[in-house]
Design a protein around this motif. Structure first.
Motif, PDB file in Angstrom:
ATOM      1  N   ARG A 187       0.825  -1.105  -0.119  1.00  0.00           N
ATOM      2  CA  ARG A 187      -0.061   0.067  -0.053  1.00  0.00           C
ATOM      3  C   ARG A 187       0.880   1.243  -0.059  1.00  0.00           C
ATOM      4  O   ARG A 187       0.583   2.098  -0.436  1.00  0.00           O
ATOM      5  N   ALA A 188       2.045   1.042   0.598  1.00  0.00           N
ATOM      6  CA  ALA A 188       2.924   2.192   0.653  1.00  0.00           C
ATOM      7  C   ALA A 188       4.444   1.537   0.567  1.00  0.00           C
ATOM      8  O   ALA A 188       4.751   0.592   1.012  1.00  0.00           O
ATOM      9  N   THR A 189       5.143   2.257  -0.313  1.00  0.00           N
ATOM     10  CA  THR A 189       6.612   1.857  -0.665  1.00  0.00           C
ATOM     11  C   THR A 189       7.657   3.101  -0.239  1.00  0.00           C
ATOM     12  O   THR A 189       7.208   4.166  -0.607  1.00  0.00           O
ATOM     13  N   VAL A 190       8.447   3.037   0.553  1.00  0.00           N
ATOM     14  CA  VAL A 190       9.728   3.883   0.734  1.00  0.00           C
ATOM     15  C   VAL A 190      11.289   3.600   0.671  1.00  0.00           C
ATOM     16  O   VAL A 190      11.233   2.371   0.979  1.00  0.00           O
ATOM     17  N   PHE A 191      11.966   4.307   0.169  1.00  0.00           N
ATOM     18  CA  PHE A 191      13.246   4.036  -0.033  1.00  0.00           C
ATOM     19  C   PHE A 191      13.788   4.866   1.170  1.00  0.00           C
ATOM     20  O   PHE A 191      13.557   6.257   1.014  1.00  0.00           O
ATOM     21  N   LEU A 192      14.745   4.454   1.947  1.00  0.00           N
ATOM     22  CA  LEU A 192      15.649   5.637   2.735  1.00  0.00           C
ATOM     23  C   LEU A 192      17.179   5.243   2.326  1.00  0.00           C
ATOM     24  O   LEU A 192      17.721   4.139   2.314  1.00  0.00           O
ATOM     25  N   VAL A 193      17.753   6.250   1.618  1.00  0.00           N
ATOM     26  CA  VAL A 193      19.015   6.177   1.062  1.00  0.00           C
ATOM     27  C   VAL A 193      19.737   7.491   1.359  1.00  0.00           C
ATOM     28  O   VAL A 193      19.342   8.398   0.913  1.00  0.00           O
ATOM     29  N   TYR A 194      20.889   7.192   1.788  1.00  0.00           N
ATOM     30  CA  TYR A 194      21.667   8.377   2.247  1.00  0.00           C
ATOM     31  C   TYR A 194      23.218   8.162   1.833  1.00  0.00           C
ATOM     32  O   TYR A 194      23.787   6.810   2.163  1.00  0.00           O
ATOM     33  N   GLY A 195      23.931   9.106   1.729  1.00  0.00           N
ATOM     34  CA  GLY A 195      25.393   9.163   1.425  1.00  0.00           C
ATOM     35  C   GLY A 195      25.708   9.320  -0.061  1.00  0.00           C
ATOM     36  O   GLY A 195      25.130   8.865  -0.927  1.00  0.00           O
ATOM     37  N   GLU A 196      26.964   9.723  -0.419  1.00  0.00           N
ATOM     38  CA  GLU A 196      27.665  10.110  -1.592  1.00  0.00           C
ATOM     39  C   GLU A 196      27.623   8.838  -2.419  1.00  0.00           C
ATOM     40  O   GLU A 196      27.526   8.834  -3.630  1.00  0.00           O
ATOM     41  N   GLY A 197      27.927   7.864  -1.688  1.00  0.00           N
ATOM     42  CA  GLY A 197      28.393   6.484  -2.410  1.00  0.00           C
ATOM     43  C   GLY A 197      26.945   5.988  -3.032  1.00  0.00           C
ATOM     44  O   GLY A 197      27.087   4.984  -3.938  1.00  0.00           O
ATOM     45  N   LYS A 198      25.812   6.406  -2.739  1.00  0.00           N
ATOM     46  CA  LYS A 198      24.567   5.966  -3.295  1.00  0.00           C
ATOM     47  C   LYS A 198      23.905   6.970  -4.415  1.00  0.00           C
ATOM     48  O   LYS A 198      23.193   6.530  -5.160  1.00  0.00           O
ATOM     49  N   ALA A 199      25.003   7.908  -4.633  1.00  0.00           N
ATOM     50  CA  ALA A 199      24.269   9.143  -5.492  1.00  0.00           C
ATOM     51  C   ALA A 199      24.109   8.698  -6.808  1.00  0.00           C
ATOM     52  O   ALA A 199      23.195   8.902  -7.530  1.00  0.00           O
ATOM     53  N   GLU A 200      24.995   7.974  -7.374  1.00  0.00           N
ATOM     54  CA  GLU A 200      24.893   7.335  -8.833  1.00  0.00           C
ATOM     55  C   GLU A 200      23.793   6.368  -8.761  1.00  0.00           C
ATOM     56  O   GLU A 200      23.124   6.307 -10.009  1.00  0.00           O
ATOM     57  N   ALA A 201      23.712   5.510  -7.889  1.00  0.00           N
ATOM     58  CA  ALA A 201      22.576   4.291  -8.034  1.00  0.00           C
ATOM     59  C   ALA A 201      21.280   5.006  -7.873  1.00  0.00           C
ATOM     60  O   ALA A 201      20.397   4.935  -8.621  1.00  0.00           O
ATOM     61  N   VAL A 202      21.115   6.037  -7.256  1.00  0.00           N
ATOM     62  CA  VAL A 202      19.830   7.027  -7.148  1.00  0.00           C
ATOM     63  C   VAL A 202      19.608   7.657  -8.586  1.00  0.00           C
ATOM     64  O   VAL A 202      18.536   7.500  -9.109  1.00  0.00           O
ATOM     65  N   ARG A 203      20.594   8.292  -9.090  1.00  0.00           N
ATOM     66  CA  ARG A 203      20.521   8.761 -10.386  1.00  0.00           C
ATOM     67  C   ARG A 203      20.043   7.747 -11.452  1.00  0.00           C
ATOM     68  O   ARG A 203      19.291   7.764 -12.140  1.00  0.00           O
ATOM     69  N   GLN A 204      20.706   6.517 -11.301  1.00  0.00           N
ATOM     70  CA  GLN A 204      20.374   5.427 -12.497  1.00  0.00           C
ATOM     71  C   GLN A 204      18.999   4.997 -12.282  1.00  0.00           C
ATOM     72  O   GLN A 204      18.224   4.993 -13.163  1.00  0.00           O
ATOM     73  N   VAL A 227       5.054   5.325  -3.823  1.00  0.00           N
ATOM     74  CA  VAL A 227       6.407   5.270  -3.350  1.00  0.00           C
ATOM     75  C   VAL A 227       7.036   6.691  -3.236  1.00  0.00           C
ATOM     76  O   VAL A 227       7.044   7.769  -3.965  1.00  0.00           O
ATOM     77  N   THR A 228       7.859   6.776  -1.982  1.00  0.00           N
ATOM     78  CA  THR A 228       8.398   8.048  -1.621  1.00  0.00           C
ATOM     79  C   THR A 228       9.745   7.816  -1.323  1.00  0.00           C
ATOM     80  O   THR A 228      10.165   6.824  -0.540  1.00  0.00           O
ATOM     81  N   TRP A 229      10.751   8.603  -2.007  1.00  0.00           N
ATOM     82  CA  TRP A 229      12.322   8.406  -1.551  1.00  0.00           C
ATOM     83  C   TRP A 229      12.508   9.419  -0.678  1.00  0.00           C
ATOM     84  O   TRP A 229      12.422  10.527  -0.589  1.00  0.00           O
ATOM     85  N   PHE A 230      12.923   8.913   0.459  1.00  0.00           N
ATOM     86  CA  PHE A 230      13.568   9.874   1.641  1.00  0.00           C
ATOM     87  C   PHE A 230      15.326   9.772   1.189  1.00  0.00           C
ATOM     88  O   PHE A 230      15.948   8.714   1.675  1.00  0.00           O
ATOM     89  N   LEU A 231      15.802  10.752   0.882  1.00  0.00           N
ATOM     90  CA  LEU A 231      17.315  11.023   0.734  1.00  0.00           C
ATOM     91  C   LEU A 231      17.857  12.011   1.283  1.00  0.00           C
ATOM     92  O   LEU A 231      17.247  13.094   1.513  1.00  0.00           O
ATOM     93  N   ASP A 232      19.035  11.968   1.785  1.00  0.00           N
ATOM     94  CA  ASP A 232      19.879  12.882   2.272  1.00  0.00           C
ATOM     95  C   ASP A 232      20.489  13.855   0.875  1.00  0.00           C
ATOM     96  O   ASP A 232      20.483  13.215  -0.159  1.00  0.00           O
ATOM     97  N   GLU A 233      21.174  14.864   1.285  1.00  0.00           N
ATOM     98  CA  GLU A 233      21.645  15.683   0.011  1.00  0.00           C
ATOM     99  C   GLU A 233      22.481  15.073  -0.769  1.00  0.00           C
ATOM    100  O   GLU A 233      22.754  15.215  -2.099  1.00  0.00           O
ATOM    101  N   ALA A 234      23.661  14.303  -0.181  1.00  0.00           N
ATOM    102  CA  ALA A 234      24.587  13.662  -0.702  1.00  0.00           C
ATOM    103  C   ALA A 234      24.080  12.357  -1.612  1.00  0.00           C
ATOM    104  O   ALA A 234      24.592  12.331  -2.843  1.00  0.00           O
ATOM    105  N   ALA A 235      23.120  11.718  -0.978  1.00  0.00           N
ATOM    106  CA  ALA A 235      22.631  10.568  -2.164  1.00  0.00           C
ATOM    107  C   ALA A 235      21.835  11.311  -3.154  1.00  0.00           C
ATOM    108  O   ALA A 235      21.610  10.335  -4.226  1.00  0.00           O
ATOM    109  N   ALA A 236      21.412  12.522  -3.217  1.00  0.00           N
ATOM    110  CA  ALA A 236      20.507  12.996  -4.139  1.00  0.00           C
ATOM    111  C   ALA A 236      21.437  13.922  -5.028  1.00  0.00           C
ATOM    112  O   ALA A 236      20.885  14.578  -5.941  1.00  0.00           O
ATOM    113  N   SER A 237      22.451  14.023  -4.735  1.00  0.00           N
ATOM    114  CA  SER A 237      23.541  15.015  -5.628  1.00  0.00           C
ATOM    115  C   SER A 237      23.369  14.931  -6.909  1.00  0.00           C
ATOM    116  O   SER A 237      23.991  16.017  -7.747  1.00  0.00           O
ATOM    117  N   LYS A 238      23.090  13.649  -7.437  1.00  0.00           N
ATOM    118  CA  LYS A 238      23.449  13.634  -8.898  1.00  0.00           C
ATOM    119  C   LYS A 238      22.075  13.718  -9.707  1.00  0.00           C
ATOM    120  O   LYS A 238      22.130  13.308 -10.881  1.00  0.00           O
TER     121      LYS A 238
END
Ligand code: 6PG
Length: 242
Positions: A187-204, A227-238
């Motif tokens: 019924r609801a889906t969330v991603f919790l992603v943070y850190g520079e190391g995930k930025a490229e994967a988030v962009r992909q 679906v909602t993505w909860f990102l920090d600025e580093a993971a969203a940077s790309k």
């Protein structure tokens, strides 16, 4: 789909804790229970500790039932166990009772554990193919996997609403994972992603053309679109669009 970007992983985790509690209260009001599939790895630990520390009184925790979107095929006492991390950070501090905990039985063989977990979910939802969790909490690997849906693995094209076991070459280990069709019933889906190391994967995942073999998390397209993505600025940077 919504993308929420926060200054830090702490802020992202707190925002997700608020979302978790609000979603839980809605589920309990509507259906009497809140069935949530937890993700593993390290990212959710902060969230779990926050929920246990600051949200004890905000949710009827005795009405929350815990599943896992995936599990490492290790004993529940193994430091790599997703169950053990959640037990320490969330379940024990909130005094969650065994009847509320639906862990993968890794004392069975991988295929038996997966089949048993599928049956557990079918019994819980009293259905063979309709297993609509109230919330899927997902993470993202730096190779764009989510749950244990790893690039170039057979489970990516599994159209069954089930839990599967497979040996993952990339991590040299057996994993048990919900399939994308099962996860997409949530019924609801969330991603919790943070850190520079995930930025490229988030962009992909969010900006590349669909290629589920390379970017498995693109398989997560809930039937209801929630679906909602909860990102920090580093993971969203790309990301080019935020
Ligand atoms: C697992 C997870 C997996 C995780 C990602 C991110 O069992 O490892 O379910 O999908 O969410 O690998 O892991 P980190 O949060 O440790 O980066």
């Amino acid at each position: 789909m919504a993308i929420r970007v926060f200054k830090s992983s702490e802020e992202a985790s707190r925002a997700l804790a608020e979302y978790f509690v609000a979603t839980g209260n809605e589920a309990i009001a509507a259906r009497g229970r809140f069935a949530v599939a937890l993700s593993g790895g390290s990212s959710p630990k902060k969230l779990f500790e926050l929920l246990a520390a600051d949200y004890r009184d905000q949710l009827a925790w005795d009405k929350v039932d815990f599943f896992w979107g995936d599990e490492r095929y290790v004993p529940h006492t193994d430091p790599n166990s997703n169950y053990l991390m959640a037990k320490k950070a969330l379940l024990d501090p909130l005094d969650i009772q065994p009847a509320q905990i639906f862990a993968v039985d890794t004392s069975l063989s991988p295929s038996e554990a997966a089949a048993a977990y599928t049956r557990t979910m079918q019994r819980y939802f009293d259905s063979e193919n309709s297993l609509p969790l109230d919330l899927d909490l997902l993470g993202l690997g730096d190779n764009a996997h989510t749950a244990s849906l790893f690039p170039h693995t057979s489970v990516l094209t599994d159209e069954s609403v089930s839990v599967q076991a497979l040996y993952i070459e990339e991590v040299q280990a057996n994993r048990v994972t919900m399939t994308a069709p099962l996860l997409n019933q949530a019924r609801a889906t969330v991603f919790l992603v943070y850190g520079e190391g995930k930025a490229e994967a988030v962009r992909q995942i969010l900006e590349e053309e669909r290629d589920i073999q390379r970017y498995p998390a693109q398989l997560i397209q809930p039937e209801n679109g929630n679906v909602t993505w909860f990102l920090d600025e580093a993971a969203a940077s790309k990301l080019t669009q935020k």
